[in-house]
Design a protein around this motif. Structure first.
Motif, PDB file in Angstrom:
ATOM      1  N   MET B 163      31.349 -10.198 -23.028  1.00  0.00           N
ATOM      2  CA  MET B 163      32.611 -10.728 -22.496  1.00  0.00           C
ATOM      3  C   MET B 163      32.324 -11.812 -21.455  1.00  0.00           C
ATOM      4  O   MET B 163      32.980 -12.857 -21.428  1.00  0.00           O
ATOM      5  CB  MET B 163      33.442  -9.599 -21.882  1.00  0.00           C
ATOM      6  N   ILE B 164      31.316 -11.559 -20.596  1.00  0.00           N
ATOM      7  CA  ILE B 164      30.944 -12.566 -19.595  1.00  0.00           C
ATOM      8  C   ILE B 164      30.437 -13.832 -20.294  1.00  0.00           C
ATOM      9  O   ILE B 164      30.807 -14.952 -19.936  1.00  0.00           O
ATOM     10  CB  ILE B 164      29.874 -11.987 -18.637  1.00  0.00           C
ATOM     11  N   GLN B 165      29.601 -13.624 -21.327  1.00  0.00           N
ATOM     12  CA  GLN B 165      29.057 -14.761 -22.090  1.00  0.00           C
ATOM     13  C   GLN B 165      30.175 -15.602 -22.692  1.00  0.00           C
ATOM     14  O   GLN B 165      30.165 -16.826 -22.600  1.00  0.00           O
ATOM     15  CB  GLN B 165      28.178 -14.232 -23.231  1.00  0.00           C
ATOM     16  N   VAL B 166      31.134 -14.909 -23.355  1.00  0.00           N
ATOM     17  CA  VAL B 166      32.219 -15.638 -24.017  1.00  0.00           C
ATOM     18  C   VAL B 166      33.060 -16.371 -22.980  1.00  0.00           C
ATOM     19  O   VAL B 166      33.483 -17.512 -23.185  1.00  0.00           O
ATOM     20  CB  VAL B 166      33.072 -14.662 -24.848  1.00  0.00           C
ATOM     21  N   ARG B 167      33.267 -15.721 -21.841  1.00  0.00           N
ATOM     22  CA  ARG B 167      34.046 -16.342 -20.782  1.00  0.00           C
ATOM     23  C   ARG B 167      33.387 -17.607 -20.251  1.00  0.00           C
ATOM     24  O   ARG B 167      34.045 -18.610 -19.984  1.00  0.00           O
ATOM     25  CB  ARG B 167      34.205 -15.332 -19.644  1.00  0.00           C
ATOM     26  N   LYS B 168      32.053 -17.537 -20.135  1.00  0.00           N
ATOM     27  CA  LYS B 168      31.339 -18.679 -19.559  1.00  0.00           C
ATOM     28  C   LYS B 168      31.092 -19.784 -20.581  1.00  0.00           C
ATOM     29  O   LYS B 168      31.252 -20.958 -20.284  1.00  0.00           O
ATOM     30  CB  LYS B 168      29.987 -18.217 -18.977  1.00  0.00           C
ATOM     31  N   MET B 169      30.669 -19.394 -21.795  1.00  0.00           N
ATOM     32  CA  MET B 169      30.224 -20.387 -22.775  1.00  0.00           C
ATOM     33  C   MET B 169      31.241 -20.637 -23.875  1.00  0.00           C
ATOM     34  O   MET B 169      31.061 -21.568 -24.651  1.00  0.00           O
ATOM     35  CB  MET B 169      28.914 -19.939 -23.455  1.00  0.00           C
ATOM     36  N   GLY B 170      32.246 -19.768 -23.986  1.00  0.00           N
ATOM     37  CA  GLY B 170      33.190 -19.932 -25.088  1.00  0.00           C
ATOM     38  C   GLY B 170      32.676 -19.276 -26.359  1.00  0.00           C
ATOM     39  O   GLY B 170      31.620 -18.639 -26.363  1.00  0.00           O
ATOM     40  N   LEU B 171      33.433 -19.470 -27.435  1.00  0.00           N
ATOM     41  CA  LEU B 171      33.068 -18.839 -28.710  1.00  0.00           C
ATOM     42  C   LEU B 171      32.074 -19.720 -29.456  1.00  0.00           C
ATOM     43  O   LEU B 171      32.356 -20.266 -30.521  1.00  0.00           O
ATOM     44  CB  LEU B 171      34.313 -18.597 -29.556  1.00  0.00           C
ATOM     45  N   THR B 172      30.897 -19.879 -28.865  1.00  0.00           N
ATOM     46  CA  THR B 172      29.869 -20.681 -29.507  1.00  0.00           C
ATOM     47  C   THR B 172      29.264 -19.899 -30.665  1.00  0.00           C
ATOM     48  O   THR B 172      29.450 -18.688 -30.770  1.00  0.00           O
ATOM     49  CB  THR B 172      28.761 -21.028 -28.509  1.00  0.00           C
ATOM     50  N   GLU B 173      28.518 -20.599 -31.495  1.00  0.00           N
ATOM     51  CA  GLU B 173      27.949 -19.919 -32.671  1.00  0.00           C
ATOM     52  C   GLU B 173      27.032 -18.749 -32.289  1.00  0.00           C
ATOM     53  O   GLU B 173      27.125 -17.688 -32.904  1.00  0.00           O
ATOM     54  CB  GLU B 173      27.208 -20.929 -33.548  1.00  0.00           C
ATOM     55  N   PRO B 174      26.153 -18.914 -31.276  1.00  0.00           N
ATOM     56  CA  PRO B 174      25.349 -17.735 -30.889  1.00  0.00           C
ATOM     57  C   PRO B 174      26.231 -16.571 -30.434  1.00  0.00           C
ATOM     58  O   PRO B 174      25.951 -15.423 -30.772  1.00  0.00           O
ATOM     59  CB  PRO B 174      24.487 -18.254 -29.738  1.00  0.00           C
ATOM     60  N   ASN B 175      27.282 -16.871 -29.683  1.00  0.00           N
ATOM     61  CA  ASN B 175      28.152 -15.790 -29.218  1.00  0.00           C
ATOM     62  C   ASN B 175      28.876 -15.114 -30.379  1.00  0.00           C
ATOM     63  O   ASN B 175      29.076 -13.899 -30.364  1.00  0.00           O
ATOM     64  CB  ASN B 175      29.162 -16.308 -28.198  1.00  0.00           C
ATOM     65  N   ARG B 176      29.261 -15.900 -31.365  1.00  0.00           N
ATOM     66  CA  ARG B 176      29.893 -15.301 -32.553  1.00  0.00           C
ATOM     67  C   ARG B 176      28.933 -14.373 -33.267  1.00  0.00           C
ATOM     68  O   ARG B 176      29.306 -13.295 -33.720  1.00  0.00           O
ATOM     69  CB  ARG B 176      30.331 -16.405 -33.527  1.00  0.00           C
ATOM     70  N   ARG B 177      27.681 -14.831 -33.348  1.00  0.00           N
ATOM     71  CA  ARG B 177      26.675 -13.993 -34.012  1.00  0.00           C
ATOM     72  C   ARG B 177      26.483 -12.695 -33.238  1.00  0.00           C
ATOM     73  O   ARG B 177      26.417 -11.615 -33.815  1.00  0.00           O
ATOM     74  CB  ARG B 177      25.368 -14.783 -34.094  1.00  0.00           C
ATOM     75  N   ARG B 178      26.446 -12.804 -31.897  1.00  0.00           N
ATOM     76  CA  ARG B 178      26.254 -11.598 -31.082  1.00  0.00           C
ATOM     77  C   ARG B 178      27.439 -10.657 -31.225  1.00  0.00           C
ATOM     78  O   ARG B 178      27.274  -9.441 -31.332  1.00  0.00           O
ATOM     79  CB  ARG B 178      26.083 -11.989 -29.612  1.00  0.00           C
ATOM     80  N   LEU B 179      28.642 -11.239 -31.218  1.00  0.00           N
ATOM     81  CA  LEU B 179      29.838 -10.394 -31.378  1.00  0.00           C
ATOM     82  C   LEU B 179      29.826  -9.703 -32.740  1.00  0.00           C
ATOM     83  O   LEU B 179      30.224  -8.543 -32.851  1.00  0.00           O
ATOM     84  CB  LEU B 179      31.101 -11.238 -31.223  1.00  0.00           C
ATOM     85  N   ALA B 180      29.339 -10.414 -33.764  1.00  0.00           N
ATOM     86  CA  ALA B 180      29.276  -9.808 -35.103  1.00  0.00           C
ATOM     87  C   ALA B 180      28.263  -8.666 -35.121  1.00  0.00           C
ATOM     88  O   ALA B 180      28.490  -7.630 -35.748  1.00  0.00           O
ATOM     89  CB  ALA B 180      28.909 -10.869 -36.133  1.00  0.00           C
ATOM     90  N   CYS B 181      27.144  -8.834 -34.394  1.00  0.00           N
ATOM     91  CA  CYS B 181      26.153  -7.755 -34.310  1.00  0.00           C
ATOM     92  C   CYS B 181      26.736  -6.540 -33.611  1.00  0.00           C
ATOM     93  O   CYS B 181      26.594  -5.408 -34.067  1.00  0.00           O
ATOM     94  CB  CYS B 181      24.909  -8.224 -33.545  1.00  0.00           C
ATOM     95  N   LEU B 182      27.422  -6.795 -32.481  1.00  0.00           N
ATOM     96  CA  LEU B 182      28.006  -5.670 -31.747  1.00  0.00           C
ATOM     97  C   LEU B 182      29.083  -4.994 -32.591  1.00  0.00           C
ATOM     98  O   LEU B 182      29.247  -3.778 -32.531  1.00  0.00           O
ATOM     99  CB  LEU B 182      28.591  -6.148 -30.410  1.00  0.00           C
ATOM    100  N   SER B 183      29.788  -5.783 -33.407  1.00  0.00           N
ATOM    101  CA  SER B 183      30.794  -5.208 -34.303  1.00  0.00           C
ATOM    102  C   SER B 183      30.146  -4.200 -35.246  1.00  0.00           C
ATOM    103  O   SER B 183      30.637  -3.070 -35.400  1.00  0.00           O
ATOM    104  CB  SER B 183      31.463  -6.329 -35.094  1.00  0.00           C
ATOM    105  N   LEU B 184      29.018  -4.600 -35.848  1.00  0.00           N
ATOM    106  CA  LEU B 184      28.306  -3.673 -36.735  1.00  0.00           C
ATOM    107  C   LEU B 184      27.897  -2.425 -35.967  1.00  0.00           C
ATOM    108  O   LEU B 184      28.078  -1.306 -36.437  1.00  0.00           O
ATOM    109  CB  LEU B 184      27.056  -4.345 -37.310  1.00  0.00           C
ATOM    110  N   PHE B 185      27.335  -2.626 -34.756  1.00  0.00           N
ATOM    111  CA  PHE B 185      26.867  -1.514 -33.934  1.00  0.00           C
ATOM    112  C   PHE B 185      28.007  -0.559 -33.625  1.00  0.00           C
ATOM    113  O   PHE B 185      27.905   0.656 -33.788  1.00  0.00           O
ATOM    114  CB  PHE B 185      26.281  -2.092 -32.640  1.00  0.00           C
ATOM    115  N   TRP B 186      29.146  -1.123 -33.221  1.00  0.00           N
ATOM    116  CA  TRP B 186      30.283  -0.306 -32.782  1.00  0.00           C
ATOM    117  C   TRP B 186      30.843   0.506 -33.949  1.00  0.00           C
ATOM    118  O   TRP B 186      31.105   1.708 -33.816  1.00  0.00           O
ATOM    119  CB  TRP B 186      31.347  -1.227 -32.170  1.00  0.00           C
ATOM    120  N   HIS B 187      31.027  -0.154 -35.098  1.00  0.00           N
ATOM    121  CA  HIS B 187      31.565   0.569 -36.256  1.00  0.00           C
ATOM    122  C   HIS B 187      30.558   1.592 -36.768  1.00  0.00           C
ATOM    123  O   HIS B 187      30.937   2.667 -37.235  1.00  0.00           O
ATOM    124  CB  HIS B 187      31.948  -0.415 -37.365  1.00  0.00           C
ATOM    125  N   PHE B 188      29.268   1.252 -36.654  1.00  0.00           N
ATOM    126  CA  PHE B 188      28.220   2.190 -37.064  1.00  0.00           C
ATOM    127  C   PHE B 188      28.297   3.472 -36.232  1.00  0.00           C
ATOM    128  O   PHE B 188      28.185   4.587 -36.760  1.00  0.00           O
ATOM    129  CB  PHE B 188      26.858   1.516 -36.896  1.00  0.00           C
TER     130      PHE B 188
END
Lengths: 133, 207
Positions: B163-188
């Motif tokens: 959340m801090i990353q997205v707030r500071k850097m915006g929805l950049t491609e690395p942040n999207r990738r990280r959010l997608a990873c956390l999505s997998l982790f959370w649903h897992f």
């Protein structure tokens, strides 16, 4: 693709004009809500069966709630994890199938071996058990 | 050669393009492999619980200890956090940063509620003398459910960092990738919890 194009700042508004960026969720609102509603139903029924003591046979209840768990895991994998046979060129599915084989061997093997060991152990009386250190 | 290229309207490298969805790099696949190895950790913990889960050492059993109402609330918290994370991912696809942050915050709160209820349950059990050292059943129970709770806790830490990353850097491609990873982790983790509430809590109370 020109150099200017590749080096331009990432603009999320143009994301769909290119390819999907890697890892983009392919879910839809409808998909998530469907998954959620199915999960609620598949969770509520087992809890109701156990808490309400609905069925007279415990064995039947165990089998039914296990069935519900399996179905709910599949629902989660399809609607939340967006699993399909073609994601990452099929490697996701292959890795999962391999893992499932290991999981089945681990679970079934442990239970089988340990159950037999338990059966073949020297019998321990309840009195000995209570005085065990 | 020139006659050949004149015949076709495709650029030369399109010969190799089979139309598949090629990953840009291996992050998502690598993270999936990590999740599968995590799956094996939980499989071993489940196996251990299956083997020693009925060894109460003349102590309290699942029927005396488990409060299914509390477990049902806990399950609801985790399931709600799963769908709110899904909504965050949908907003991410639309590129709406504030909506993403909002849904992530709600997800984090549901996650905190889950961990809080679990800590309450553990504290209650330990207070009643049913701590992990009481019997093999309780050791296995605390190991399995505690490992899951630790995963959720670290997931929340990861969520806050993102959340801090997205707030500071915006929805950049690395942040999207990280959010997608956390999505997998959370649903897992939600998938693992299905196994926990079925095999440990519901079947424990039935035993």
């Amino acid at each position: 693709m020109s150099t200017a194009d590749t080096e331009q700042a990432y603009d999320p508004r143009h994301v769909h004009s290119h390819h999907h960026p890697e890892g983009e969720a392919h879910g839809t609102f409808k998909g998530y809500v469907t998954g959620f509603i199915l999960s609620v139903i598949l969770t509520a029924i087992p809890f109701w069966l156990v808490m309400g003591d609905v069925l007279p046979s415990k064995q039947a209840t165990v089998f039914i709630i296990m069935g519900f768990a399996v179905v709910q895991i599949l629902v989660h994998m399809i609607y939340f994890l967006h699993m399909n046979t073609s994601s990452e060129g099929g490697w996701n599915m292959l890795a999962m199938i391999f893992t499932l084989v290991l999981v089945v061997i681990t679970l079934a093997g442990s239970l089988w071996v340990m159950f037999n060991m338990n059966e073949n152990m020297m019998p321990v009386s309840a009195h000995e058990m209570r005085n065990a250190p | 050669m020139s006659a050949h290229t004149a015949d076709t309207t495709f650029p030369p490298d399109s010969f190799y393009d089979t139309g598949e969805h090629h990953p840009q790099n291996g992050t998502m696949l690598g993270f999936w492999l990590y999740l599968m190895s995590d799956c094996l950790i939980f499989a071993v913990l489940f196996a251990m619980y299956g083997v020693v889960g009925a060894n109460y050492a003349a102590g309290p059993g699942p029927k005396d200890l488990f409060d299914l109402g509390l477990v049902a609330v806990n399950t609801a918290m985790l399931l709600l956090s799963s769908i709110t994370y899904g909504f965050a991912m949908l907003e991410m696809a639309r590129g709406r940063q504030n909506a993403v942050l909002g849904w992530l915050a709600i997800t984090g709160l549901f996650g905190l509620a889950f961990v809080g209820l679990e800590i309450y349950e553990f504290a209650h059990l330990i207070h009643e003398g049913a701590g992990p050292q009481r019997s093999a059943f309780l050791s296995a129970f605390f190991a399995l459910v505690g490992t899951h709770g630790l995963h959720v806790s670290f997931g929340i830490v990861w969520l806050v960092v993102l959340m801090i990353q997205v707030r500071k850097m915006g929805l950049t491609e690395p942040n999207r990738r990280r959010l997608a990873c956390l999505s997998l982790f959370w649903h897992f983790l939600d998938v693992i919890w299905i196994g926990v509430f079925t095999f440990v809590y519901l079947m424990g109370v039935l035993r």
